[in-house]
Scaffold this active site. Structure first.
Site, PDB file in Angstrom:
ATOM      1  CG  ASP A  67      13.502  44.938   9.141  1.00  0.00           C
ATOM      2  OD1 ASP A  67      12.403  45.155   9.795  1.00  0.00           O
ATOM      3  OD2 ASP A  67      13.670  44.358   8.114  1.00  0.00           O
ATOM      4  CG  ASN A 135      16.825  43.068  -2.833  1.00  0.00           C
ATOM      5  OD1 ASN A 135      16.276  42.495  -1.857  1.00  0.00           O
ATOM      6  ND2 ASN A 135      17.504  44.144  -2.342  1.00  0.00           N
ATOM      7  CG  HIS A 137      15.537  42.829   1.319  1.00  0.00           C
ATOM      8  ND1 HIS A 137      15.526  44.000   0.969  1.00  0.00           N
ATOM      9  CD2 HIS A 137      14.447  42.516   1.882  1.00  0.00           C
ATOM     10  CE1 HIS A 137      14.216  44.369   1.277  1.00  0.00           C
ATOM     11  NE2 HIS A 137      13.495  43.566   1.820  1.00  0.00           N
ATOM     12  CD  GLU A 142      18.764  45.809   1.108  1.00  0.00           C
ATOM     13  OE1 GLU A 142      18.348  45.137   0.662  1.00  0.00           O
ATOM     14  OE2 GLU A 142      18.143  46.781   0.994  1.00  0.00           O
TER      15      GLU A 142
END
Ligand code: F6R
Length: 241
Positions: A67, A135, A137, A142
């Site tokens: 990414d 979280n 990810h 996400e």
């Protein structure tokens, strides 16, 4: 999922690096997919050391990245192209033509994502490195109502922007969007190694190791469906219960 628990962060990095070295030595023209952030930095240091000691050769290795942020120039210290050069590629004998960190600008979103997917598809990924967000990810996939298959543009979760603001002067400077490989491409990798280091990852690792179902609201849970995932973490994060 295979779980390896080491004494501390340094040992986690060494264990991860050893897997990479072993796989590269087995297949010198291996295709890697790499991550950024705090987690892999120790592993990259170990790879640099091993390359300098002639224990591993990157001459024929090909590498993609998971990414990148959108809106930062390639030489911005927070751009992942810059990160990869600084933390790894400038210090090993990999060919410039053999690595690629995704990079888009507003005009070419759609074509770029398609082209990146095509390259991933043509090369096939042998070994993929992941960190994990607090979280859940993986890459910048996400929490969401559904999993994305291919490379796409994502609005970063506020939690992610907050967590990553430590690399920027202020949270306002953290980009709001990123380009990320999709869950589909991650799952096609033959082998996945996920590293988790630091107290802040304790809860998410506990959640991942106790996950019983795959849920796009907890993206890392998709790894339950992969047949070769190794999670390497440190003792302090590992709760046997
Ligand atoms: C970065 C990436 C992210 C990070 C995750 C953890 O390329 O794909 O998923 O792995 O945000 O980041 P750190 O390691 O900084 O805690």
């Amino acid at each position: 999922m295979n779980i390896i628990v080491k004494k501390n962060a340094d040992e986690v990095s060494k264990e991860g690096a050893n897997i990479f070295i072993e796989e590269i030595n087995k297949k010198p023209n291996i295709v890697l997919c790499l991550a950024t952030g705090s987690t892999p930095q120790g592993l990259y240091k170990e790879l640099i050391k091993a390359n300098k000691n002639n224990e591993v050769n990157f001459k024929r290795v090909k590498s993609f990245n998971l990414d990148n942020y959108i809106g930062l120039e390639k030489n911005d210290i927070n751009n992942y192209d810059y990160y990869m050069r600084e933390k790894l590629f400038n210090h090993i004998n990999i060919d410039k033509e053999n690595w690629l960190v995704p990079f888009v600008n507003e005009e070419n979103y759609e074509t770029y994502c398609k082209e990146y997917d095509q390259l991933l598809e043509e090369s096939g990924i042998d070994l993929l490195l992941l960190g994990i967000g607090e979280n859940g990810h993986i890459a910048f996939n996400e929490p969401s109502d559904k999993f994305s298959v291919g490379t796409h543009i994502v609005d970063l979760d506020e939690k992610t922007r907050k967590a990553n603001s430590r690399f920027f002067d202020s949270i306002e400077d953290v980009p709001k969007q990123a380009i990320t490989m999709g869950i589909g491409s991650i799952m096609k990798a033959k082998k996945i190694v996920l590293l988790a280091i630091g107290e802040k990852k304790k809860e998410v690792i506990k959640k991942l190791l106790s996950a019983e179902k795959i849920d796009p609201q907890f993206p890392a849970s998709i790894l339950l469906a992969h047949r070769d995932v190794t999670i390497i973490t440190e003792e302090a994060l590992y709760d046997k219960n």
